[in-house]
Design an enzyme around this catalytic site. Structure first.
Site, PDB file in Angstrom:
ATOM      1  N   HIS A  12       0.853  -1.179   0.000  1.00  0.00           N
ATOM      2  CA  HIS A  12       0.000   0.000   0.000  1.00  0.00           C
ATOM      3  C   HIS A  12       0.892   1.233   0.000  1.00  0.00           C
ATOM      4  O   HIS A  12       1.842   1.323   0.786  1.00  0.00           O
ATOM      5  CB  HIS A  12      -0.922  -0.008   1.218  1.00  0.00           C
ATOM      6  CG  HIS A  12      -1.911  -1.131   1.191  1.00  0.00           C
ATOM      7  ND1 HIS A  12      -2.156  -1.941   2.273  1.00  0.00           N
ATOM      8  CD2 HIS A  12      -2.708  -1.577   0.192  1.00  0.00           C
ATOM      9  CE1 HIS A  12      -3.068  -2.841   1.942  1.00  0.00           C
ATOM     10  NE2 HIS A  12      -3.420  -2.640   0.684  1.00  0.00           N
TER      11      HIS A  12
ATOM     12  N   ASN B 261      -3.779  -5.176  -2.714  1.00  0.00           N
ATOM     13  CA  ASN B 261      -4.053  -6.323  -1.849  1.00  0.00           C
ATOM     14  C   ASN B 261      -5.512  -6.761  -1.915  1.00  0.00           C
ATOM     15  O   ASN B 261      -6.006  -7.454  -1.035  1.00  0.00           O
ATOM     16  CB  ASN B 261      -3.678  -6.015  -0.400  1.00  0.00           C
ATOM     17  CG  ASN B 261      -3.425  -7.283   0.402  1.00  0.00           C
ATOM     18  OD1 ASN B 261      -2.924  -8.271  -0.116  1.00  0.00           O
ATOM     19  ND2 ASN B 261      -3.771  -7.249   1.683  1.00  0.00           N
TER      20      ASN B 261
ATOM     21  N   GLU C 275       1.961  -6.574  10.156  1.00  0.00           N
ATOM     22  CA  GLU C 275       1.703  -5.180  10.497  1.00  0.00           C
ATOM     23  C   GLU C 275       2.791  -4.771  11.476  1.00  0.00           C
ATOM     24  O   GLU C 275       2.833  -5.259  12.612  1.00  0.00           O
ATOM     25  CB  GLU C 275       0.323  -5.039  11.127  1.00  0.00           C
ATOM     26  CG  GLU C 275      -0.826  -5.490  10.247  1.00  0.00           C
ATOM     27  CD  GLU C 275      -1.124  -4.514   9.122  1.00  0.00           C
ATOM     28  OE1 GLU C 275      -0.601  -3.376   9.151  1.00  0.00           O
ATOM     29  OE2 GLU C 275      -1.888  -4.875   8.210  1.00  0.00           O
TER      30      GLU C 275
END
Length: 457
Positions: free
Chosen positions: A124, A185, A307
């Site tokens: 992203h 994604n 993450e």
């Protein structure tokens, strides 16, 4: 008091939704019911909601590498560490920016009977921490592979491929999607719903990743995201679009892999939101068209979604600290390919040569294919259990064996016998007769020699 209390509930609900929308790489865009009509896909979620670009200015990226800086850094690394690396591109972005990859190995560019691992950053565009940390990782390995055992083990026994930025256009635009405003994604073929089945509609960055997996037989991988602090594993979606735990066939192994990352991290495993710092994707909130599930299903590649920072755009002076927090996690995840699981090759008893086949484990509905050149396989499994492993090759008798997998990895080679058919038996007799005739003539020319004993044991 009724009105203020209602407003408080509304505020809390809004805050919860806001948190979820910015976790796991930001806006999740799970498929709404209205997006499906008669089992089809209306296409409403391929593009994100219209974004305001003013909230992410150039000042937030101060101190981060530009795309030009990143390209220079990758090429500079290739020159500085040419003895253990090669630089190549897997394609270009919508705007024509090369998707550069660093391969690290003692024999870069060569095929070996070793596992391959890939790291992907910046999926992203508004999550740039991963692209910076991957350059930290590459340079640390280069600087330490002659003196640090862990770095040396990775260089000597793994082919590590690093793609710092999958979405350079999104990074330039300071937004999540690529230049076409597509969330990469959500752009992969989905197992539950007919998403992205039209090859011509896929984004060039997506196609590059898919072609990459056809060229290289990756054992495992991970993509780096921002907006939360957790190691996410498959499945990412559910058949009914509900939010609940939905494990894949290798759920236990994925939980083990995610825990390796989480427990090696500075504070991920102490998360109050995610037990142990890991989560099943569908249990968190379902997505469709994700890269993680596609890797496992179509590439046989065990991929995690990591993450690594609560803040998507932390100040650049925090990057060295984030690297220190994630360094051992990133290294240990790659090294886990060597320290756990079952590894070996498949051979033919007839010729002694490697034969292309596959490996299955009883009770786990997932097949791992052996490599094309050396017929090597690398079957990741959670340690501390008994497994029945089977090798299968077309035209050969399958063979299975029971193992007890301890904490360390196990080497297990398979030697398979060809299937016996009438045609094959007659060919065998014919070849044997010719061989005996030639041997008889040879002995008449050179005289008797000591007999050679050939054992099938």
């Amino acid at each position: 008091m009724e009105l203020p209390f209602s407003l408080l509930l509304l505020f809390l609900s809004f805050s919860t939704c806001l948190h979820l929308s910015h976790a796991r790489g930001g806006q999740r865009s799970s498929l709404p019911s209205v997006g499906f009509e008669n089992g089809g896909y209306a296409g409403s979620t391929r593009h994100l909601f219209k974004e305001s670009r003013s909230h992410i200015g150039n000042d937030v990226a101060r101190g981060y590498m530009t795309n030009s800086d990143l390209e220079k850094a990758v090429k500079a690394f290739g020159r500085r560490c040419s003895n253990i690396s090669r630089i190549y591109s897997i394609g270009k972005s919508v705007n024509g920016i090369p998707l550069w990859v660093i391969e690290i190995s003692d024999k870069p560019g060569e095929q070996e009977a070793e596992p391959a691992f890939k790291y992907i950053g910046n999926v992203h565009g508004d999550e740039p921490v991963g692209r910076e940390l991957l350059l930290f990782l590459a340079n640390w390995i280069c600087d330490n592979h002659l003196k640090d055992p862990l770095a040396a083990s990775i260089v000597e026994n793994v082919h590590l491929h690093i793609l710092p930025s999958m979405n350079p256009d999104g990074f330039s635009l300071r937004r999540r999607g690529n230049a076409n405003n597509v969330d990469l994604n959500r752009d992969f073929p989905d197992q539950f719903f007919p998403l992205n089945d039209d090859v011509d509609m896929r984004q060039p960055e997506t196609r590059a990743i898919m072609n990459w997996l056809r060229d290289i037989h990756f054992t495992a991988s991970a993509s780096l995201h921002g907006g939360a602090l957790v190691a996410n594993y498959p499945w990412d979606g559910t058949e009914d679009k509900r939010t609940n735990y939905f494990g894949c066939p290798d759920d236990e192994t994925f939980r083990f892999m995610a825990s390796i990352y989480s427990h090696s991290h500075y504070n991920m495993s102490s998360s109050k939101e995610f037990q142990g710092g890991i989560t099943n994707g569908a249990s968190w909130y379902p997505i469709y068209g994700g890269m993680q599930d596609w890797n496992y299903i179509h590439g046989g590649c065990f991929e995690l979604t990591l993450e690594i920072s609560d803040n998507k755009w932390p100040s650049a002076n925090e990057l060295p600290t984030l690297w220190e927090y994630n360094k051992m996690s990133m290294l240990n995840l790659v090294a886990s390919l060597l320290k756990t699981g079952v590894h070996g090759r498949i051979f033919s008893s007839d010729t002694g040569r490697p034969v292309l086949g596959s490996i299955t484990v009883k009770g786990i509905n997932h097949t791992v294919k052996a490599g094309r050149t050396f017929a090597d396989y690398h079957r990741l499994l959670a340690p501390g259990g008994r497994y029945e492993v089977m090798a299968t090759v077309p035209g050969y008798k399958s063979r299975s064996t029971g193992i007890w997998l301890e904490e360390a990895a196990m080497t297990l080679d398979f030697v398979l016998d060809p299937e016996v058919t009438l045609k094959g038996f007659l060919c065998f007799l014919f070849r044997r007769r010719i061989k005996n005739n030639n041997l008889s003539k040879h002995r008449q020319l050179v005289g008797p020699k000591r007999p050679v004993v050939v054992s099938n044991a």
